[in-house]
Scaffold this motif. Structure first.
Motif, PDB file in Angstrom:
ATOM      1  N   ILE A 158     -30.990  78.874  -0.660  1.00 40.71           N
ATOM      2  CA  ILE A 158     -30.418  79.014   0.677  1.00 40.71           C
ATOM      3  C   ILE A 158     -31.452  79.558   1.655  1.00 40.71           C
ATOM      4  O   ILE A 158     -31.486  79.166   2.829  1.00 40.71           O
ATOM      5  CB  ILE A 158     -29.148  79.915   0.657  1.00 40.71           C
ATOM      6  N   LEU A 159     -32.338  80.446   1.188  1.00 44.09           N
ATOM      7  CA  LEU A 159     -33.394  80.958   2.069  1.00 44.09           C
ATOM      8  C   LEU A 159     -34.362  79.843   2.453  1.00 44.09           C
ATOM      9  O   LEU A 159     -34.826  79.779   3.598  1.00 44.09           O
ATOM     10  CB  LEU A 159     -34.135  82.104   1.388  1.00 44.09           C
ATOM     11  N   CYS A 160     -34.654  78.948   1.505  1.00 40.52           N
ATOM     12  CA  CYS A 160     -35.527  77.801   1.804  1.00 40.52           C
ATOM     13  C   CYS A 160     -34.863  76.850   2.799  1.00 40.52           C
ATOM     14  O   CYS A 160     -35.523  76.338   3.712  1.00 40.52           O
ATOM     15  CB  CYS A 160     -35.871  77.056   0.516  1.00 40.52           C
ATOM     16  N   ILE A 161     -33.568  76.618   2.620  1.00 41.42           N
ATOM     17  CA  ILE A 161     -32.844  75.717   3.521  1.00 41.42           C
ATOM     18  C   ILE A 161     -32.806  76.288   4.930  1.00 41.42           C
ATOM     19  O   ILE A 161     -33.098  75.595   5.916  1.00 41.42           O
ATOM     20  CB  ILE A 161     -31.419  75.456   3.000  1.00 41.42           C
ATOM     21  N   LEU A 193     -26.942  75.612  -5.558  1.00 39.25           N
ATOM     22  CA  LEU A 193     -27.460  76.541  -4.551  1.00 39.25           C
ATOM     23  C   LEU A 193     -27.050  77.995  -4.766  1.00 39.25           C
ATOM     24  O   LEU A 193     -27.401  78.861  -3.961  1.00 39.25           O
ATOM     25  CB  LEU A 193     -27.034  76.119  -3.135  1.00 39.25           C
ATOM     26  N   MET A 194     -26.306  78.298  -5.860  1.00 36.74           N
ATOM     27  CA  MET A 194     -25.752  79.640  -6.023  1.00 36.74           C
ATOM     28  C   MET A 194     -26.465  80.486  -7.077  1.00 36.74           C
ATOM     29  O   MET A 194     -26.153  81.661  -7.229  1.00 36.74           O
ATOM     30  CB  MET A 194     -24.267  79.548  -6.391  1.00 36.74           C
ATOM     31  N   PHE A 247     -18.921  77.173   2.320  1.00 33.90           N
ATOM     32  CA  PHE A 247     -20.348  77.476   2.413  1.00 33.90           C
ATOM     33  C   PHE A 247     -21.157  76.193   2.610  1.00 33.90           C
ATOM     34  O   PHE A 247     -22.056  76.127   3.465  1.00 33.90           O
ATOM     35  CB  PHE A 247     -20.805  78.211   1.145  1.00 33.90           C
ATOM     36  N   PHE A 248     -20.826  75.154   1.850  1.00 29.88           N
ATOM     37  CA  PHE A 248     -21.532  73.879   1.967  1.00 29.88           C
ATOM     38  C   PHE A 248     -21.382  73.292   3.366  1.00 29.88           C
ATOM     39  O   PHE A 248     -22.316  72.691   3.906  1.00 29.88           O
ATOM     40  CB  PHE A 248     -21.012  72.900   0.913  1.00 29.88           C
ATOM     41  N   GLU A 277     -23.485  71.647   8.822  1.00 32.80           N
ATOM     42  CA  GLU A 277     -23.455  71.878  10.270  1.00 32.80           C
ATOM     43  C   GLU A 277     -24.842  72.092  10.880  1.00 32.80           C
ATOM     44  O   GLU A 277     -24.977  72.084  12.110  1.00 32.80           O
ATOM     45  CB  GLU A 277     -22.540  73.071  10.583  1.00 32.80           C
ATOM     46  N   PHE A 278     -25.855  72.272  10.060  1.00 29.94           N
ATOM     47  CA  PHE A 278     -27.223  72.313  10.577  1.00 29.94           C
ATOM     48  C   PHE A 278     -27.563  71.002  11.304  1.00 29.94           C
ATOM     49  O   PHE A 278     -28.442  70.977  12.174  1.00 29.94           O
ATOM     50  CB  PHE A 278     -28.231  72.532   9.445  1.00 29.94           C
ATOM     51  N   LEU A 279     -26.856  69.936  10.910  1.00 29.29           N
ATOM     52  CA  LEU A 279     -27.096  68.641  11.552  1.00 29.29           C
ATOM     53  C   LEU A 279     -26.764  68.677  13.046  1.00 29.29           C
ATOM     54  O   LEU A 279     -27.305  67.879  13.813  1.00 29.29           O
ATOM     55  CB  LEU A 279     -26.280  67.549  10.864  1.00 29.29           C
ATOM     56  N   ASP A 280     -25.881  69.594  13.455  1.00 30.21           N
ATOM     57  CA  ASP A 280     -25.582  69.732  14.885  1.00 30.21           C
ATOM     58  C   ASP A 280     -26.868  69.892  15.678  1.00 30.21           C
ATOM     59  O   ASP A 280     -27.099  69.217  16.687  1.00 30.21           O
ATOM     60  CB  ASP A 280     -24.700  70.969  15.132  1.00 30.21           C
TER      61      ASP A 280
END
Length: 265
Positions: A36-39, A29-30, A122-123, A128-131
């Protein structure tokens, strides 16, 4: 106005020209901002549009076991991150070499440890998007506030930017503070997921917002100090991080006022 534009351009160039460890670009992802913009974009589309629409006519998912396991993992992962950042900071403070940034990045084990810990931090912001995903699947749409979505999306993006453009010891304080707060926060969620009979142990809910505000206050002071003492780190992203800390202080203060102060009137 012209002076302000020159200042912005100067800081932009400072970030791009900062000496970075090329190994970071080879990590997941780096390589470029695209992933990261897509995620983050996918996250926003799901939580703001697709997710609520998908759950509109469906019953809420019962994710009790999943929530218990998820929050337990987050507690232990946050403990690990906090201990790593603290350990690195202590070793750096007592290091006979002083500022390890004076040594070639690829030749120092210390620097590699800092970078790898920063990547895991960062990962963790992506995980944490799962929250929010769990909120939507459980039809807790009232929890998906502007503060919640903004906090998750901007933190993930800024964590990527920091690791990509200005990796180093400067981020250890922020990582330690945030990981420590998350130990407390996910411990609360873990207890809550155990069931209603444990609700009596959750009397300290409102104090989590105080802790968040204290965290951002310390972060803001720290970021201002890095600007005052003129650290070698590029100032552009530091300005953005400081501005974002101010935004968080305002948003969390507003949340606390609406959630708790209004109930006392």
């Amino acid at each position: 106005m012209a002076g302000f534009i020159r200042h912005v351009v100067s800081n932009y160039n400072e970030v791009l020209n900062n000496i970075k460890d090329p190994i970071v670009d080879t990590w997941p992802l780096m390589g470029s901002p695209g992933p990261i913009l897509c995620i983050v974009g996918t996250y926003l589309i799901f939580v703001l549009k697709v997710g609520p629409k998908m759950m509109e006519k469906r019953p809420a998912f019962q994710l009790n076991t999943v929530m218990i396991l998820y929050n337990a993992v987050q507690v232990f992962f946050s403990i690990w991150l906090a201990s790593m950042t603290l350990n690195i900071s202590i070793k750096h403070f007592f290091s006979p070499y002083g500022d390890s940034s004076q040594l070639p990045h690829a030749e120092t084990k210390h620097t590699q440890t800092v970078l790898s810990t920063a990547w895991w931090y960062f990962f963790s912001k992506i995980v944490e998007f799962l929250d929010t995903v769990f909120f939507i699947l459980r039809k807790k749409q009232n929890q998906v506030t502007f503060l919640h979505v903004y906090h998750h999306s901007i933190t993930a993006f800024f964590s990527w930017c920091y690791l990509k453009y200005i990796p180093g010891e400067q981020g250890l304080v922020i990582g330690f503070l945030n990981s420590t707060v998350h130990i407390i926060m996910y411990s609360y969620y873990f207890i809550a997921a155990l069931g209603s009979k444990y609700k009596k142990y959750l009397w300290w809910k409102k104090y989590m917002t105080w802790i968040q505000l204290l965290q951002f206050g310390i972060m803001l002071i720290y970021l201002i100090l890095t600007l005052v003492v003129d650290c070698r780190a590029p100032k552009g992203l530091t300005y953005l991080l400081a501005t974002n800390a101010i935004i968080f202080i305002y948003l969390f203060s507003d949340f606390y006022r609406k959630a708790y102060k209004s109930k006392m009137v």
